[in-house]
Design a protein around this motif. Structure first.
Motif, short mmCIF file in Angstrom:
data_model
loop_
_atom_site.label_atom_id
_atom_site.label_comp_id
_atom_site.label_asym_id
_atom_site.label_seq_id
_atom_site.Cartn_x
_atom_site.Cartn_y
_atom_site.Cartn_z
N ALA A 59 -2.45 5.29 6.07
CA ALA A 59 -3.28 6.22 5.32
C ALA A 59 -2.60 7.57 5.07
CB ALA A 59 -4.61 6.44 6.05
N MET A 60 -1.87 8.08 6.05
CA MET A 60 -1.41 9.46 5.96
C MET A 60 -0.01 9.58 5.33
SD MET A 60 -4.08 10.81 6.94
CE MET A 60 -3.56 12.52 6.91
N GLU A 95 7.54 7.30 5.47
CA GLU A 95 8.45 6.52 6.33
C GLU A 95 8.52 5.05 5.93
OE1 GLU A 95 7.09 6.92 10.36
OE2 GLU A 95 7.76 9.00 10.51
N THR A 96 7.51 4.58 5.20
CA THR A 96 7.39 3.15 4.94
C THR A 96 7.83 2.74 3.53
OG1 THR A 96 5.48 3.19 6.42
CG2 THR A 96 5.77 1.19 5.12
N THR A 97 7.61 3.61 2.55
CA THR A 97 7.84 3.20 1.15
C THR A 97 9.30 2.87 0.85
OG1 THR A 97 7.46 3.77 -1.15
CG2 THR A 97 8.13 5.57 0.30
N ARG A 98 9.50 1.97 -0.09
CA ARG A 98 10.85 1.61 -0.55
C ARG A 98 11.22 2.40 -1.81
NH1 ARG A 98 9.31 -3.99 0.42
NH2 ARG A 98 7.49 -3.45 -0.83
N LEU A 109 0.83 -1.21 0.00
CA LEU A 109 0.00 0.00 0.00
C LEU A 109 0.87 1.26 0.00
CD1 LEU A 109 -2.84 1.32 0.28
CD2 LEU A 109 -2.59 1.08 2.76
N ALA A 110 1.90 1.28 0.84
CA ALA A 110 2.77 2.46 0.92
C ALA A 110 3.46 2.70 -0.42
CB ALA A 110 3.80 2.27 2.03
N ASP A 111 3.93 1.64 -1.06
CA ASP A 111 4.59 1.80 -2.36
C ASP A 111 3.58 2.21 -3.43
OD1 ASP A 111 7.07 1.19 -1.32
OD2 ASP A 111 6.93 -0.94 -1.78
N THR A 112 2.39 1.67 -3.38
CA THR A 112 1.37 2.01 -4.38
C THR A 112 0.92 3.46 -4.22
OG1 THR A 112 0.66 -0.29 -4.46
CG2 THR A 112 -0.87 1.33 -5.34
N MET A 113 0.78 3.93 -2.99
CA MET A 113 0.39 5.33 -2.77
C MET A 113 1.50 6.27 -3.25
SD MET A 113 -1.59 4.97 0.89
CE MET A 113 -2.31 6.60 1.07
N HIS A 157 -2.94 6.53 -15.68
CA HIS A 157 -2.31 5.58 -14.76
C HIS A 157 -2.54 6.00 -13.31
CE1 HIS A 157 0.74 3.64 -17.79
NE2 HIS A 157 -0.50 3.63 -18.23
N TYR A 158 -2.52 7.30 -13.04
CA TYR A 158 -2.80 7.81 -11.70
C TYR A 158 -4.19 7.31 -11.24
CZ TYR A 158 -4.40 11.06 -8.09
OH TYR A 158 -4.92 11.60 -6.95
N GLY A 159 -5.18 7.47 -12.10
CA GLY A 159 -6.55 7.06 -11.76
C GLY A 159 -6.63 5.56 -11.48
N GLU A 160 -5.89 4.76 -12.24
CA GLU A 160 -5.89 3.31 -12.02
C GLU A 160 -5.22 2.96 -10.70
OE1 GLU A 160 -5.87 2.47 -16.85
OE2 GLU A 160 -4.05 2.09 -15.71
N GLN A 161 -4.14 3.71 -10.37
CA GLN A 161 -3.46 3.46 -9.09
C GLN A 161 -4.34 3.87 -7.90
OE1 GLN A 161 -0.67 1.73 -8.56
NE2 GLN A 161 -0.17 1.44 -10.72
N VAL A 162 -5.15 4.90 -8.08
CA VAL A 162 -6.08 5.33 -7.02
C VAL A 162 -7.01 4.16 -6.65
CG1 VAL A 162 -8.11 6.78 -6.54
CG2 VAL A 162 -6.05 7.80 -7.53
N GLU A 163 -7.51 3.48 -7.67
CA GLU A 163 -8.41 2.34 -7.42
C GLU A 163 -7.67 1.19 -6.73
OE1 GLU A 163 -10.66 1.12 -10.86
OE2 GLU A 163 -11.18 3.21 -11.29
#
Ligand SMILES: [Fe+2]
Length: 207
Positions: free
Chosen positions: A113-114, A120-123, A57-61, A89-95
């Protein structure tokens, strides 16, 4: 104060005034899962899956936001085409973000969420605030996709091993396949082919 007294205090303070600026203890801590859900999935499995899904989730956000940054800041002769592609692609990643976050919640976990927690989490490597040229924008996006795709392959196999078929299906059908398709659309923009004059076969280089 006894429970009965608290209940009666609440009843006597009924008012038409909005009660703003309220704070209270969390109702569930991050990194835990609810007990007793009728999902036929043991708690340790749900703990491991929600932890892994939060990384995804962190990487996808982060990738989602990288697409919006690219959509706004793109420059050059391919501006219009890339401006539209990046936003698609942004819209698809939102989903995808919503699907991953809700999978975490339905497994009894707590979704990140925030923005500060995501950072702090994403790679995924943090890009500069300023604008970059198109090949760099696309390379950054492809690097981010590669991290997500690698994690999807690992996570889907692990979910399958643990009997979490729902997570396996989400990761393969919704996350992996969408990311693979977006990689194709991006990487074709980094192929250096002539725009007007075909190359003379005599000067074509090997490799
Ligand atoms: Fe826009």
């Amino acid at each position: 104060m006894a429970k009965k007294e608290i209940a009666s205090t609440r009843q006597t303070t009924i008012s038409a005034q909005p009660r703003t600026h309220q704070r209270a203890e969390e109702i569930q801590a991050y990194g835990t899962v609810s007990h007793g859900l009728p999902l036929e999935l043991e708690e340790p499995v749900r703990l491991e899956m929600t932890e892994q899904l939060n990384l995804l989730l962190a990487d996808t956000m982060t990738l989602r936001d990288l697409y919006k940054k690219s959509h706004w800041q793109v420059a050059g002769p391919t501006f219009y085409q890339l401006h539209l592609l990046f936003d698609k692609h942004y819209g698809e990643q939102v989903e995808i973000v919503d699907e991953i976050a809700e999978r975490i919640q339905l497994l009894g976990g707590v979704s990140l969420a925030m923005a500060a927690d995501i950072a702090e989490t994403t790679r995924i490597e943090r890009p500069p605030r300023g604008r970059e040229e198109v090949p760099v924008q696309i390379s950054r996006l492809l690097d981010a996709h590669q991290i997500i795709i690698g994690h999807c392959r690992q996570l889907s196999r692990r979910a399958s091993e643990l009997g979490d078929d729902g997570t396996n299906d989400l990761v393969v059908s919704d996350v992996l396949r969408a990311n693979e398709l977006q990689v194709w659309f991006l990487s074709e923009h980094l192929v250096d082919v002539p725009l007007v004059h075909a190359q003379d076969p005599g000067v074509r280089k090997a490799g």
